[in-house]
Design a protein around this motif. Structure first.
Motif, PDB file in Angstrom:
ATOM      1  N   VAL A 113       0.847  -1.195   0.000  1.00 41.64           N
ATOM      2  CA  VAL A 113       0.000   0.000   0.000  1.00 41.64           C
ATOM      3  C   VAL A 113       0.880   1.241   0.000  1.00 41.64           C
ATOM      4  CG1 VAL A 113      -1.746   1.296   1.242  1.00 41.64           C
ATOM      5  CG2 VAL A 113      -1.883  -1.194   1.158  1.00 41.64           C
ATOM      6  N   ASP A 114       0.773   2.045  -1.061  1.00 39.58           N
ATOM      7  CA  ASP A 114       1.569   3.270  -1.161  1.00 39.58           C
ATOM      8  C   ASP A 114       0.703   4.515  -1.040  1.00 39.58           C
ATOM      9  OD1 ASP A 114       0.218   3.141  -3.540  1.00 39.58           O
ATOM     10  OD2 ASP A 114       1.988   2.790  -4.783  1.00 39.58           O
ATOM     11  N   ASP A 115      -0.517   4.340  -0.546  1.00 40.80           N
ATOM     12  CA  ASP A 115      -1.458   5.448  -0.416  1.00 40.80           C
ATOM     13  C   ASP A 115      -1.615   5.796   1.056  1.00 40.80           C
ATOM     14  OD1 ASP A 115      -3.664   7.162  -0.329  1.00 40.80           O
ATOM     15  OD2 ASP A 115      -4.602   6.217  -2.061  1.00 40.80           O
ATOM     16  N   GLY A 116      -1.113   6.968   1.450  1.00 38.38           N
ATOM     17  CA  GLY A 116      -1.165   7.375   2.849  1.00 38.38           C
ATOM     18  C   GLY A 116      -2.572   7.518   3.388  1.00 38.38           C
ATOM     19  N   LEU A 117      -3.532   7.914   2.531  1.00 34.71           N
ATOM     20  CA  LEU A 117      -4.911   8.078   2.985  1.00 34.71           C
ATOM     21  C   LEU A 117      -5.529   6.753   3.407  1.00 34.71           C
ATOM     22  CD1 LEU A 117      -6.593  10.724   0.649  1.00 34.71           C
ATOM     23  CD2 LEU A 117      -6.267  10.861   3.109  1.00 34.71           C
ATOM     24  N   VAL A 118      -5.170   5.672   2.733  1.00 31.39           N
ATOM     25  CA  VAL A 118      -5.674   4.347   3.090  1.00 31.39           C
ATOM     26  C   VAL A 118      -5.231   3.992   4.509  1.00 31.39           C
ATOM     27  CG1 VAL A 118      -5.500   1.872   2.578  1.00 31.39           C
ATOM     28  CG2 VAL A 118      -5.818   3.510   0.721  1.00 31.39           C
ATOM     29  N   LEU A 119      -3.973   4.223   4.798  1.00 37.75           N
ATOM     30  CA  LEU A 119      -3.443   3.924   6.131  1.00 37.75           C
ATOM     31  C   LEU A 119      -4.050   4.863   7.164  1.00 37.75           C
ATOM     32  CD1 LEU A 119       0.295   3.451   5.078  1.00 37.75           C
ATOM     33  CD2 LEU A 119      -1.411   1.663   5.482  1.00 37.75           C
ATOM     34  N   GLN A 120      -4.189   6.133   6.816  1.00 36.25           N
ATOM     35  CA  GLN A 120      -4.751   7.120   7.735  1.00 36.25           C
ATOM     36  C   GLN A 120      -6.208   6.815   8.058  1.00 36.25           C
ATOM     37  OE1 GLN A 120      -3.733  11.057   6.403  1.00 36.25           O
ATOM     38  NE2 GLN A 120      -5.086  12.036   7.873  1.00 36.25           N
ATOM     39  N   GLU A 121      -6.918   6.233   7.106  1.00 37.99           N
ATOM     40  CA  GLU A 121      -8.336   5.903   7.302  1.00 37.99           C
ATOM     41  C   GLU A 121      -8.501   4.708   8.230  1.00 37.99           C
ATOM     42  OE1 GLU A 121     -12.516   6.583   6.232  1.00 37.99           O
ATOM     43  OE2 GLU A 121     -10.660   7.755   6.269  1.00 37.99           O
ATOM     44  N   GLY A 122      -7.424   3.971   8.482  1.00 40.88           N
ATOM     45  CA  GLY A 122      -7.504   2.787   9.342  1.00 40.88           C
ATOM     46  C   GLY A 122      -7.960   1.547   8.617  1.00 40.88           C
ATOM     47  N   ILE A 123      -7.827   1.528   7.296  1.00 40.63           N
ATOM     48  CA  ILE A 123      -8.217   0.362   6.499  1.00 40.63           C
ATOM     49  C   ILE A 123      -7.196  -0.749   6.719  1.00 40.63           C
ATOM     50  CG2 ILE A 123      -8.515  -0.496   4.140  1.00 40.63           C
ATOM     51  CD1 ILE A 123      -9.546   2.363   3.444  1.00 40.63           C
ATOM     52  N   GLN A 124      -7.681  -1.931   7.116  1.00 40.64           N
ATOM     53  CA  GLN A 124      -6.808  -3.059   7.438  1.00 40.64           C
ATOM     54  C   GLN A 124      -6.885  -4.189   6.415  1.00 40.64           C
ATOM     55  OE1 GLN A 124      -4.565  -3.313  10.102  1.00 40.64           O
ATOM     56  NE2 GLN A 124      -4.980  -1.119  10.164  1.00 40.64           N
ATOM     57  N   ALA A 125      -7.934  -4.172   5.604  1.00 39.68           N
ATOM     58  CA  ALA A 125      -8.070  -5.183   4.550  1.00 39.68           C
ATOM     59  C   ALA A 125      -8.780  -4.523   3.371  1.00 39.68           C
ATOM     60  CB  ALA A 125      -8.864  -6.382   5.042  1.00 39.68           C
ATOM     61  N   LEU A 126      -8.397  -4.922   2.175  1.00 31.96           N
ATOM     62  CA  LEU A 126      -9.015  -4.286   1.008  1.00 31.96           C
ATOM     63  C   LEU A 126      -9.038  -5.226  -0.193  1.00 31.96           C
ATOM     64  CD1 LEU A 126      -6.710  -3.325  -1.281  1.00 31.96           C
ATOM     65  CD2 LEU A 126      -6.169  -1.693   0.512  1.00 31.96           C
ATOM     66  N   VAL A 127     -10.000  -4.941  -1.066  1.00 30.77           N
ATOM     67  CA  VAL A 127     -10.101  -5.631  -2.349  1.00 30.77           C
ATOM     68  C   VAL A 127     -10.264  -4.552  -3.415  1.00 30.77           C
ATOM     69  CG1 VAL A 127     -11.389  -7.253  -3.769  1.00 30.77           C
ATOM     70  CG2 VAL A 127     -11.225  -7.633  -1.312  1.00 30.77           C
ATOM     71  N   ALA A 128      -9.456  -4.623  -4.455  1.00 30.81           N
ATOM     72  CA  ALA A 128      -9.552  -3.678  -5.566  1.00 30.81           C
ATOM     73  C   ALA A 128      -9.885  -4.457  -6.832  1.00 30.81           C
ATOM     74  CB  ALA A 128      -8.244  -2.923  -5.735  1.00 30.81           C
ATOM     75  N   VAL A 129     -10.908  -3.986  -7.543  1.00 30.22           N
ATOM     76  CA  VAL A 129     -11.374  -4.693  -8.734  1.00 30.22           C
ATOM     77  C   VAL A 129     -11.387  -3.744  -9.923  1.00 30.22           C
ATOM     78  CG1 VAL A 129     -13.122  -6.273  -9.625  1.00 30.22           C
ATOM     79  CG2 VAL A 129     -12.980  -5.845  -7.171  1.00 30.22           C
ATOM     80  N   PRO A 130     -10.509  -3.949 -10.897  1.00 29.45           N
ATOM     81  CA  PRO A 130     -10.547  -3.109 -12.101  1.00 29.45           C
ATOM     82  C   PRO A 130     -11.820  -3.369 -12.903  1.00 29.45           C
ATOM     83  CG  PRO A 130      -8.517  -4.393 -11.969  1.00 29.45           C
ATOM     84  CD  PRO A 130      -9.458  -4.958 -10.969  1.00 29.45           C
ATOM     85  N   CYS A 142     -13.185  -0.298  -5.075  1.00 34.28           N
ATOM     86  CA  CYS A 142     -12.366  -0.584  -3.893  1.00 34.28           C
ATOM     87  C   CYS A 142     -13.297  -0.909  -2.730  1.00 34.28           C
ATOM     88  CB  CYS A 142     -11.490   0.607  -3.532  1.00 34.28           C
ATOM     89  SG  CYS A 142     -10.142   0.887  -4.674  1.00 34.28           S
ATOM     90  N   LEU A 143     -13.069  -2.053  -2.099  1.00 34.74           N
ATOM     91  CA  LEU A 143     -13.854  -2.467  -0.935  1.00 34.74           C
ATOM     92  C   LEU A 143     -12.926  -2.526   0.266  1.00 34.74           C
ATOM     93  CD1 LEU A 143     -15.820  -5.343  -2.692  1.00 34.74           C
ATOM     94  CD2 LEU A 143     -16.561  -2.974  -2.352  1.00 34.74           C
ATOM     95  N   ASP A 144     -13.397  -2.038   1.411  1.00 39.08           N
ATOM     96  CA  ASP A 144     -12.510  -1.853   2.561  1.00 39.08           C
ATOM     97  C   ASP A 144     -13.109  -2.421   3.840  1.00 39.08           C
ATOM     98  OD1 ASP A 144     -10.783  -0.042   0.934  1.00 39.08           O
ATOM     99  OD2 ASP A 144     -12.550   1.248   1.038  1.00 39.08           O
ATOM    100  N   ASP A 145     -12.208  -2.929   4.687  1.00 41.91           N
ATOM    101  CA  ASP A 145     -12.585  -3.357   6.033  1.00 41.91           C
ATOM    102  C   ASP A 145     -11.586  -2.747   7.009  1.00 41.91           C
ATOM    103  OD1 ASP A 145     -13.788  -4.561   8.188  1.00 41.91           O
ATOM    104  OD2 ASP A 145     -13.990  -6.515   7.186  1.00 41.91           O
TER     105      ASP A 145
END
Length: 350
Positions: A113-130, A142-145
């Motif tokens: 993960v190179d996106d600081g906002l993802v880490l700042q949001e507290g996202i611990q698991a994710l799925v990305a679907v093009p 993008c789905l987040d937990d």
């Protein structure tokens, strides 16, 4: 017997997966409204993966950027980033290019993960679907937990199928949106056309009557436009109309609606606006055309343009659409007859 029972369980699981896919597909293709389509896709994807948050961004290939269009369960701070570039070498770039479902079950234990906002949001698991149609990138789900978790192969397969339906549905909705836009706008100026004006005026007058609110029309006509066309030619005449349209759009308030009424005539609807405020807006527009049009037409013409203006207010000048249009049209032509580059309105009876 145990083998038969196991086989029966597998068949039941496959049937359930097929029913889930069919259910999701029906939801996703149930509308042509882009916003509704995107929201349906997002909630369906969140349900498939049992995720509490997510977003859908659409991809603008010429600009190389994503723009957020649907979201759920995310903070305002996270959503402040409406647009962002897809940089070469970034995780998102790799996901889009790969065209496959990408998942991280524990963001904290990964360096992906190179996106600081993802880490700042507290996202611990994710799925990305093009979202892709053949080689065309449409967008990204993008789905987040907010806790680490495990993703089952069955759910990921359903999500992949959903993404295929979603990409087609989004592309159809975008095409429908573009087609609708062409039907309601003027091809030259990009303003709403007369047909759309009549529909929107009818709606605004219904609202004005229902809530007891004022409403004002401002009609503009470019002065001596035939002479301009005769002098400079129709192509430059078209450029002049585009310039006037842009000046009018800039000079009116965000809540006002400006239309090309036909030929060199334009008209604006000012909702919930009385005569005095409308006259101020009309004068601002008149002065803007007079002062700015030569700059817009520099290199095209040696002189600028002016407009004559009529202003009519509901309910004082007419109680229905036709009456109001009759008054504003008469006032406009009175302004043209009596000198041009001026504004006329009906004086209230004393």
């Amino acid at each position: 017997m145990a083998v038969d029972m196991s086989r029966k369980g597998d068949i039941e699981e496959e049937l359930k997966s097929l029913k889930d896919v069919l259910s999701v597909a029906q939801v996703v293709v149930s509308s042509l409204d882009l916003d509704e389509v995107l929201q349906n896709i997002l909630y369906s994807a969140m349900a498939v993966m049992d995720m509490p948050a997510g977003s859908i961004a659409l991809y603008d290939e010429p600009l190389g950027q994503l723009s957020l269009h649907a979201h759920a369960g995310l903070s305002d701070q996270f959503l402040d980033r409406y647009r962002w570039p897809v940089k070469d070498g970034s995780m998102i770039r790799q996901v889009l290019d790969a065209g496959e479902v990408f998942c991280l079950e524990n963001v904290g234990s990964s360096n992906g993960v190179d996106d600081g906002l993802v880490l700042q949001e507290g996202i611990q698991a994710l799925v990305a679907v093009p979202l892709k149609i053949q080689n065309k990138i449409v967008g990204l789900i993008c789905l987040d937990d907010f806790a680490p978790r495990t993703f089952t192969e069955r759910r990921l397969n359903i999500l992949s199928i959903l993404a295929s339906f979603a990409a087609m549905s989004i592309d159809n909705a975008c095409l429908h949106q573009r087609t609708h836009h062409l039907a309601v706008t003027d091809g030259l100026t990009g303003l709403y056309n007369q047909r759309q004006f009549r529909l929107m005026l009818k709606e605004e007058m219904v609202r004005a009557r229902r809530y007891g609110k004022p409403l004002t029309l401002i009609m503009f006509d470019v002065d001596d436009f035939k002479a301009f066309n005769d002098t400079y030619g129709h192509f430059k005449g078209d450029q002049a109309l585009v310039a006037v349209a842009e000046i009018l759009r800039e000079s009116m308030r965000e809540c006002d609606m400006v239309f090309r009424y036909g030929g060199e005539e334009f008209i604006a609807i000012l909702p919930e606006t009385g005569l005095e405020v409308a006259l101020t807006a009309a004068e601002r527009a008149r002065r803007s055309v007079e002062e700015k049009s030569l700059d817009y037409l520099r290199g095209i013409a040696e002189r600028g343009l002016t407009v004559s203006i009529g202003v009519a207010a509901y309910p004082e000048d007419g109680l229905d659409r036709d009456a109001l249009l009759h008054v504003v049209d008469a006032l406009l032509y009175k302004a043209k007859r009596e000198g041009k580059n001026r504004i006329y309105h009906q004086k209230p009876e004393v």
